[in-house]
Structure formats: structure tokens, C-alpha cells
Motif scaffolding. Structure first.
Motif, PDB file in Angstrom:
ATOM      1  N   ASN B  59       0.893  -1.507  -0.031  1.00 61.94           N
ATOM      2  CA  ASN B  59       0.181   0.159   0.167  1.00 61.94           C
ATOM      3  C   ASN B  59       0.769   1.267   0.381  1.00 61.94           C
ATOM      4  N   ASP B  60       1.660   0.997   0.868  1.00 67.34           N
ATOM      5  CA  ASP B  60       2.395   2.220   0.992  1.00 67.34           C
ATOM      6  C   ASP B  60       3.223   2.626  -0.503  1.00 67.34           C
ATOM      7  N   ARG B  61       3.941   1.716  -1.125  1.00 66.65           N
ATOM      8  CA  ARG B  61       4.976   1.444  -2.014  1.00 66.65           C
ATOM      9  C   ARG B  61       3.370   2.067  -3.289  1.00 66.65           C
ATOM     10  N   ASN B  62       2.330   1.741  -3.287  1.00 71.95           N
ATOM     11  CA  ASN B  62       1.666   1.847  -4.503  1.00 71.95           C
ATOM     12  C   ASN B  62       1.461   3.751  -4.629  1.00 71.95           C
ATOM     13  N   MET B  63       0.916   4.020  -2.590  1.00 71.55           N
ATOM     14  CA  MET B  63       0.473   5.338  -2.092  1.00 71.55           C
ATOM     15  C   MET B  63       2.089   6.405  -2.522  1.00 71.55           C
ATOM     16  N   SER B  64       2.821   6.092  -2.996  1.00 65.80           N
ATOM     17  CA  SER B  64       4.431   6.623  -2.824  1.00 65.80           C
ATOM     18  C   SER B  64       4.181   6.610  -4.578  1.00 65.80           C
ATOM     19  N   ARG B  65       4.769   5.820  -5.369  1.00 64.47           N
ATOM     20  CA  ARG B  65       4.459   6.118  -6.003  1.00 64.47           C
ATOM     21  C   ARG B  65       3.696   6.441  -7.558  1.00 64.47           C
ATOM     22  N   TYR B  66       2.563   6.217  -7.475  1.00 67.20           N
ATOM     23  CA  TYR B  66       1.093   6.755  -8.282  1.00 67.20           C
ATOM     24  C   TYR B  66       0.953   7.870  -7.743  1.00 67.20           C
ATOM     25  N   GLU B  67       0.580   8.507  -6.121  1.00 66.17           N
ATOM     26  CA  GLU B  67      -0.706   9.038  -5.565  1.00 66.17           C
ATOM     27  C   GLU B  67       0.344   9.969  -4.351  1.00 66.17           C
ATOM     28  N   THR B  68       1.174  10.334  -3.578  1.00 71.36           N
ATOM     29  CA  THR B  68       1.931  11.069  -3.118  1.00 71.36           C
ATOM     30  C   THR B  68       3.638  11.253  -2.822  1.00 71.36           C
ATOM     31  N   GLY B  69       3.425  10.442  -3.744  1.00 69.28           N
ATOM     32  CA  GLY B  69       5.476  10.112  -3.143  1.00 69.28           C
ATOM     33  C   GLY B  69       5.775  10.158  -1.836  1.00 69.28           C
ATOM     34  N   ASP B  70       6.309  10.469  -1.616  1.00 67.45           N
ATOM     35  CA  ASP B  70       7.005  10.258  -0.076  1.00 67.45           C
ATOM     36  C   ASP B  70       7.037  11.312   0.678  1.00 67.45           C
ATOM     37  N   ALA B  71       6.722  13.229  -0.229  1.00 66.02           N
ATOM     38  CA  ALA B  71       6.164  14.197   0.931  1.00 66.02           C
ATOM     39  C   ALA B  71       5.495  14.921   0.022  1.00 66.02           C
ATOM     40  N   ALA B  72       5.051  16.136   0.031  1.00 65.51           N
ATOM     41  CA  ALA B  72       4.477  17.299  -0.843  1.00 65.51           C
ATOM     42  C   ALA B  72       4.071  18.230  -0.393  1.00 65.51           C
ATOM     43  N   ILE B  73       4.392  19.050  -0.965  1.00 65.38           N
ATOM     44  CA  ILE B  73       4.492  20.815  -0.881  1.00 65.38           C
ATOM     45  C   ILE B  73       3.001  20.988  -1.230  1.00 65.38           C
ATOM     46  N   MET B  74       2.406  21.494   0.507  1.00 68.78           N
ATOM     47  CA  MET B  74       1.604  22.163  -0.723  1.00 68.78           C
ATOM     48  C   MET B  74       0.483  23.390  -0.308  1.00 68.78           C
ATOM     49  N   GLY B  75      -0.374  24.156  -0.824  1.00 74.13           N
ATOM     50  CA  GLY B  75      -0.786  25.295   0.001  1.00 74.13           C
ATOM     51  C   GLY B  75      -1.455  25.324   1.239  1.00 74.13           C
ATOM     52  N   SER B  76      -1.020  26.105   2.285  1.00 74.53           N
ATOM     53  CA  SER B  76      -1.527  25.848   3.508  1.00 74.53           C
ATOM     54  C   SER B  76      -2.974  25.690   3.472  1.00 74.53           C
ATOM     55  N   GLY B  77      -3.250  24.957   4.137  1.00 70.23           N
ATOM     56  CA  GLY B  77      -4.591  24.360   4.330  1.00 70.23           C
ATOM     57  C   GLY B  77      -5.414  23.591   4.029  1.00 70.23           C
ATOM     58  N   TYR B  78      -4.386  22.992   2.355  1.00 73.20           N
ATOM     59  CA  TYR B  78      -4.891  23.024   1.302  1.00 73.20           C
ATOM     60  C   TYR B  78      -5.679  20.796   1.596  1.00 73.20           C
ATOM     61  N   TRP B  79      -4.463  20.159   2.258  1.00 71.90           N
ATOM     62  CA  TRP B  79      -4.735  19.004   2.511  1.00 71.90           C
ATOM     63  C   TRP B  79      -6.064  18.956   3.576  1.00 71.90           C
ATOM     64  N   ASP B  80      -6.784  19.440   4.136  1.00 68.73           N
ATOM     65  CA  ASP B  80      -7.372  19.355   5.071  1.00 68.73           C
ATOM     66  C   ASP B  80      -8.536  19.277   4.352  1.00 68.73           C
ATOM     67  N   GLU B  81      -8.808  20.343   2.663  1.00 67.77           N
ATOM     68  CA  GLU B  81      -9.504  20.469   2.366  1.00 67.77           C
ATOM     69  C   GLU B  81     -10.034  19.403   0.725  1.00 67.77           C
ATOM     70  N   ARG B  82      -8.332  18.525   0.435  1.00 70.57           N
ATOM     71  CA  ARG B  82      -8.456  17.772  -0.267  1.00 70.57           C
ATOM     72  C   ARG B  82      -9.544  17.160  -1.147  1.00 70.57           C
ATOM     73  N   ASP B  83     -10.948  16.958  -0.312  1.00 67.27           N
ATOM     74  CA  ASP B  83     -11.440  15.789  -0.335  1.00 67.27           C
ATOM     75  C   ASP B  83     -12.463  16.733  -1.875  1.00 67.27           C
TER      76      ASP B  83
END
Lengths: 227, 427
Positions: B59-83
Motif C-alpha cells: 500500500n505504501d509503495r503504491n501510494m508513493s509511486r502513484y499518488e503521494t510521492g514520499d512527501a508533498a508541498i501544498m498550500g496551507s490548509g489544502y490538505w484538510d480540504e483535499r476532498d
């Protein structure tokens, strides 16, 4: 050497109070071969248990080799039994998974005796009780008489001060029982070990140098006899 | 005198250990049944742990390889509203961040994520079907440094920069009856909230080992997304690939430090990005824990029953030993050794059985193909593979031995409370 002073013992069985011993006093010298006789319920086993430090007196006291038993802790009593007292039970009570040799040598292992000494003493004693060549047999491959010989050897191997035998021939036929008594008597003579055994069998009583009769928790008679 | 060597214990401990081992043979069938129950418990634990670890790693590998990488830079507050896929909380100046990261040789990939309705047409026939899906505008060159999407193209080709085209997953293509070359229309809203329609061509169909991607996501060039959504160069996230054997080992701390002067952004580590799955895993682990506790109870009940029977049937023998001067502690040790011996047999057999099961799980895997038809948030393909986890194997075996030994103390303690004379009367 062993002094029993005014020992009382009462059991409570449900609502019934059984007065097993009602002030028994007895002095036993070293090297005696004493039989304690009496009917069932007379207090023989209770007296043996108290002398053997596996039961406590309600009042009165027992001195073993000048050592007062009353008031000693459980641990101290265990050490006394380990070093000074040998037991021979009516139903032999050997450990079925151990050989005759191991059942006997166990008593020395408990005392931390070295393997070499343990082996020498155990083999010699097994030969003395007539079990030479049967050292590797487990109890299931020994007759009742042979099993009791192992039990006698187990009691004697540590050179105890006293050997307590509670009806040691009760589970044996008369010939075998007599042979066991003869064996104990011989050992008593050769080694000077004190034997105290309980019985209600006349033949067994006759083997004792001294016969102490108990009745209803009291000593009825105490007589020395010529062997 | 016999020439056969005597093996009587040199020490009291040795004697009681030897006696305990001999006692194991008293009731062979009972010993075998109890050890068997422990073995099954140990083997099942080892197998389940291996599968769970494999599941998590996959799961971690597939998340990292296709969705999230190992880390992400986002605008402040974006993650909480991601849905809700907000476009008004972006990383405004991704190029400045990317230059800084690339100078430090940190692989980074900007993406614009948005939600839209995907309408497929069998051109020139009318609309055939539509589904609401997540779309990602990706920087084709940089994306491959972080994600493995380009390696999963099954039909057609990967995206080319600037073309108005899209790639979709195999599952989605099958659902919509779409094929390479089909036109699609995507309806969405721009960053400023206006409706927008994008006409794109399916140029590739991918099939990754991440079923979530295959079902729910479609990708187009970032320039096309930027233009249609009026992002004005902003992106919704910059994903990073960081050093570390596993995604969860990657440390985003240095990146945070590097970007500390940028306002309005936050650096999210893998744990945070994976928190939805972590919650699912927690539930899964709780379920597994219940199963393991039940197995443990079965083993404990089995061994305590065996030891209780052993102690009770040997009451007379215990009385005799105590009368001979055997200390209570020595009797306790003897029964503890005996129970631990049963535990050890069970543990060894369980280790062997468990290792065979794990070997099968690692080499062949377990086919969950049927389950894949069900919509789940898990990121693993139809076959679930186990992993070797030697620490858990050893821990399971040691635990079995220890618990067996400890369980024996209860009946032994009860027996040692009895008076010696009472035990001797028990024939």
C-alpha cells in the motif's frame, strides 16, 4: 535425640473436631527401631507427620537433634526435611518417569552432592538393598517389593538422622513385607539409623525394638523389647 | 556396576530441568495436542503478520509511486480540504520551489488536481457514459522522476507536453467502454469558479498496481490544465521523492528547512499523506488483534488445562517431593520448565509451519482478485504478497514459550498452597 513434648493436634472436618493427638510425649534415642502401633484413627500418622516436620502441632513441641521445630518457618522446615529426615511411604511414591537410580540419587542431588559421589553412594546403596542390576528400571518395571526397596534407599541415601515409615508394608504381601522390614532392621543395625514406623500389623510390631501403642491420641503403652 | 553413564543432574536446577523434560513424555498425546495448539497459534500469527506487513508495504509503495510521492508541498490548509479539490489554495510559485529543490537534487513533480465529469463519446455517436473523477495535470518530464505512471501504460502512449489529451485507467476505460483514440469531454470549474469544458482525446490507457488510480483518476498535461483552469502558473501540490528504503522512512524535515522562507505552503510527510489509509489499517489491525487474542486465548486455555491436569494428577508426587525437602520454588520451576518445554515444542513447530506459510505468501501470494471487484480504499493489486519479518517470528516463538511457562504458575501455586499431608493423602 528426638523429643516429643506434650503434643496436641486437632483437625476440623466440617463441623466435627477430631482430636488426633491429646498430649503425646516421647523420647527417641539415636539408632532406635521404634514401631508406633494402634488402630486406625489413633494418631499414628499424625505423630509421624509432626516428627517429620510436614505437619504442625497445635501445642507442645518437637526437638530434633536439639533443634526445636516449633515456630520454625516453612523454609527452615523444608531444610530440616531435606537434610535430616527420610520418608518411606505406604504407596512407595516413586517418580514414575525416573529410573530406580534416579529416584534414589534425587535426594543427593537436592543436597548438591557432586555427580561422582552421588553415583558411588547410590550404586552402593542400591546394591545394599538388593537392587543391583535394576538401576535403570523405571518403577513400572519393578515389583511392589522392589519399589519399596527403592523407596527405602531413597530415604537412606542422604544418611538422615531419622527415617519415618508410615505403614511401609501395607501395600505388600506378607513375605515381601517381612523382607522389607528385615532390610530396614539390617540397615538400622549396620548404619545406626533411627527408624520410626507406624503400623497396625502384629508382624510389623514384632520387628520393633520398642513398641509404642497409641489409642485415641494418647500413648497407651511404651515398651522396649528384645530383638 | 553398569557401564552405562548416568546422567543425573549436576545441579539442582539441572535435575529439575531434566525431570521436567522427562515429564513431557508422561502423556505424549496430551503434550502433542497442546503443543499443536500452540504451533497453530504461532504459525497463524507469523503468517498473518507477514501478510499484514506485505499489505502495508504494498500500500505504501503504491501510494508513493502513484499518488503521494514520499512527501508533498501544498498550500496551507489544502490538505484538510483535499476532498473538495480546491483550486484556490494552491502553491503559487512552484517554479521557485522546484529550482531550489532541483539545486539540492531532490526529485519533485508539480501537479494540478481537480474534479470533473468525464464524458466519453464513441465519435460520432452520442454521449455513452460519464463519471465524476479526479483529474491531474502533470509535468510530463518531472512526473516520471517521482511517480511510476509512465511505466504503466498498457495501450496507446504516455502524454506529450502541451497536447489536449488524457490518459485513463484500464478499469475506468472498461466501465466507460472507452478505447485509445476516443474523444472525451471533461466538465469542471476554473480556479475562479467558472464552468469550463475541456475536449480531450484518450491517448493511453494505464494499468497500475494501484487499483484506486485505475478506477478514479485521469491525467493530462499540466499546461493544458493550467490553461483551462486558469491557474496562472500555480499548482495544487509539488510531490517529492526522498531517499529512504520505504516511503515511511523518508524524512521531510530537510525540505521543510530548505523551504522555510516560503509563505503559504506546508510540507507534508508520508504519514500525513497516508492518514486515510492509516485509519483503515488501524481498523484492520484491530480486527487482526482480536483474531490473535482469540488464538492466544486458545493456546493459553490449552496449556493451562494441560498443566492443571498435570499438577492435579501428580498431587501425591508433589507432596512426596515436598516431604523429601524439595523447595516450593524448585517445584514451581519444574512445572514452569515443563510448560515452557511444551511451549518450545509448539513454538518450533509453529515457526516451521509459519515459515512455510510465509514462504508461500512471499513467493506465490494470495489472490484477492474477487475482492478487487469491490470498491475499497486499499492500494494493492489482486495478489497480496507477504514479507519476511524475522523479528515477529522470533517474538511469536519467544512469547509462546514465556506465556506457557507463566501459565503453569497458576495451578502450581494453587497446589503448593495445600498442606503436604493433604497432598500425600491424595492417591
Amino acid at each position: 535425640m528426638i523429643a516429643v513434648n506434650e503434643v496436641h493436634k486437632e483437625y476440623i472436618d466440617g463441623e466435627t473436631h477430631v482430636r488426633a493427638l491429646r498430649g503425646v510425649s516421647l523420647k527417641i534415642e539415636g539408632g532406635e527401631f521404634l514401631s508406633i502401633a494402634g488402630p486406625s484413627g489413633s494418631g499414628k500418622t499424625t505423630l509421624l507427620n509432626i516428627i517429620g516436620c510436614i505437619d504442625n502441632a497445635d501445642s507442645g513441641d518437637v526437638d530434633i537433634d536439639g533443634d526445636r521445630v516449633g515456630g520454625k518457618s516453612k523454609k527452615e522446615l523444608t531444610e530440616i526435611r531435606r537434610a535430616k529426615i527420610g520418608f518411606v511411604f505406604q504407596s512407595f511414591n516413586l517418580i514414575p518417569v525416573l529410573t530406580a537410580y534416579e529416584n534414589v540419587s534425587m535426594a543427593l542431588s537436592l543436597l548438591g552432592v557432586s555427580d561422582a559421589e552421588n553415583r558411588e553412594r547410590t550404586m552402593a546403596l542400591l546394591a545394599e538393598v538388593g537392587l543391583e542390576g535394576m538401576e535403570h528400571r523405571r518403577p513400572s518395571r519393578l515389583s511392589g517389593g522392589q519399589q519399596q526397596r527403592v523407596a527405602v534407599a531413597r530415604a537412606l541415601i542422604k544418611d538422615p538422622l531419622i527415617v519415618l515409615a508410615d505403614e511401609p508394608t501395607a501395600n505388600l504381601d506378607s513375605t515381601t513385607g517381612e523382607a522389607i522390614l528385615k532390610l530396614m532392621k539390617d540397615i538400622n543395625r549396620h548404619r545406626g539409623t533411627t527408624f520410626i514406623f507406624s503400623t497396625h500389623d502384629q508382624m510389623v510390631m514384632d520387628y520393633g525394638d520398642r513398641l509404642c501403642r497409641l489409642h485415641d491420641g494418647l500413648i497407651e503403652s511404651d515398651e522396649r523389647r528384645s530383638a | 556396576m553398569s557401564a552405562r553413564p548416568y546422567r543425573n543432574g549436576r545441579t539442582r536446577g539441572g535435575f529439575f530441568l531434566a525431570l521436567a523434560m522427562k515429564n513431557l513424555a508422561r502423556h505424549r498425546r496430551r503434550t502433542v495436542i497442546t503443543a499443536g495448539a500452540i504451533a497453530v497459534g504461532v504459525a497463524v500469527f507469523i503468517w498473518m503478520f507477514s501478510i499484514l506487513q506485505g499489505f502495508e508495504a504494498e500500500n505504501d509503495r503504491n501510494m508513493s509511486r502513484y499518488e503521494t510521492g514520499d512527501a508533498a508541498i501544498m498550500g496551507s490548509g489544502y490538505w484538510d480540504e483535499r476532498d473538495t479539490f480546491p483550486l484556490d489554495m494552491p502553491v503559487e510559485d512552484p517554479e521557485a520551489i522546484l529550482s531550489l529543490l532541483e539545486a539540492e537534487e531532490i526529485a519533485a513533480a508539480p501537479r494540478i488536481a481537480f474534479r470533473g465529469d468525464l464524458i466519453v463519446r464513441y465519435d460520432p455517436f452520442p454521449e455513452d457514459g460519464s463519471l465524476q473523477r479526479a483529474f491531474y495535470g502533470i509535468d510530463i518530464e518531472r512526473d516520471s522522476r517521482v511517480f511510476a505512471l509512465s511505466e504503466a501504460i498498457e495501450a496507446g502512449r504516455f502524454l506529450e507536453p502541451g497536447n489536449e489529451e488524457v490518459i485513463i485507467g484500464r478499469w475506468l476505460a472498461d466501465q466507460l467502454g472507452a478505447e485509445v483514440g476516443y474523444p472525451v469531454t471533461v466538465t469542471t470549474r476554473t480556479r475562479d469558479g467558472f464552468y469550463q469544458i475541456m475536449d480531450l482525446e484518450i491517448v493511453g490507457i494505464f494499468n497500475t498496481s494501484n487499483p484506486f488510480i485505475n478506477r478514479h483518476k485521469a491525467y493530462l498535461p499540466i499546461a493544458v490544465a493550467d490553461e483551462y483552469l486558469e491557474m496562472r502558473g500555480a499548482v495544487t501540490a509539488v510531490y517529492l521523492s526522498l531517499p529512504g528504503m520505504l516511503p515511511a522512512d523518508a524524512d521531510p524535515g530537510p525540505v521543510r528547512e530548505l523551504l522555510s522562507e516560503f509563505d503559504g505552503i506546508e510540507v507534508l510527510g508520508f504519514y500525513r499523506l497516508n492518514e486515510d489509509f492509516a485509519e483503515v489499517m488501524e481498523m484492520e489491525n484491530a480486527g487482526t488483534a482480536i483474531i490473535l487474542i482469540l488464538l492466544g486465548i486458545i493456546a493459553v486455555v490449552g496449556i493451562s488445562n494441560t498443566m492443571l491436569m498435570s499438577v492435579l494428577e501428580r498431587e501425591n508426587e508433589i507432596g512426596m517431593m515436598r516431604a523429601l525437602g524439595v523447595r516450593d520454588g524448585e517445584i514451581r520451576w519444574m512445572f514452569t520448565f515443563e510448560a515452557a518445554g511444551i511451549g518450545l515444542i509448539g513454538a518450533i513447530v509453529g515457526l516451521i509451519l509459519g515459515a512455510l506459510l510465509v514462504w508461500h505468501a512471499v513467493a506465490v501470494g494470495i489472490d484477492y482478485g474477487v475482492l478487487m471487484e469491490i470498491e475499497m480504499d486499499f492500494r494493492f493489486d489482486g495478489v497480496l504478497y507477504g514479507v519476511w519479518h524475522f523479528t515477529s517470528m522470533i517474538a511469536a516463538a519467544v512469547f509462546a514459550v514465556l506465556i506457557a511457562g507463566v501459565v503453569a504458575l497458576v495451578p502450581t501455586r494453587r497446589m503448593l498452597r495445600r498442606r503436604i499431608t493433604d497432598s500425600l493423602r491424595h492417591s
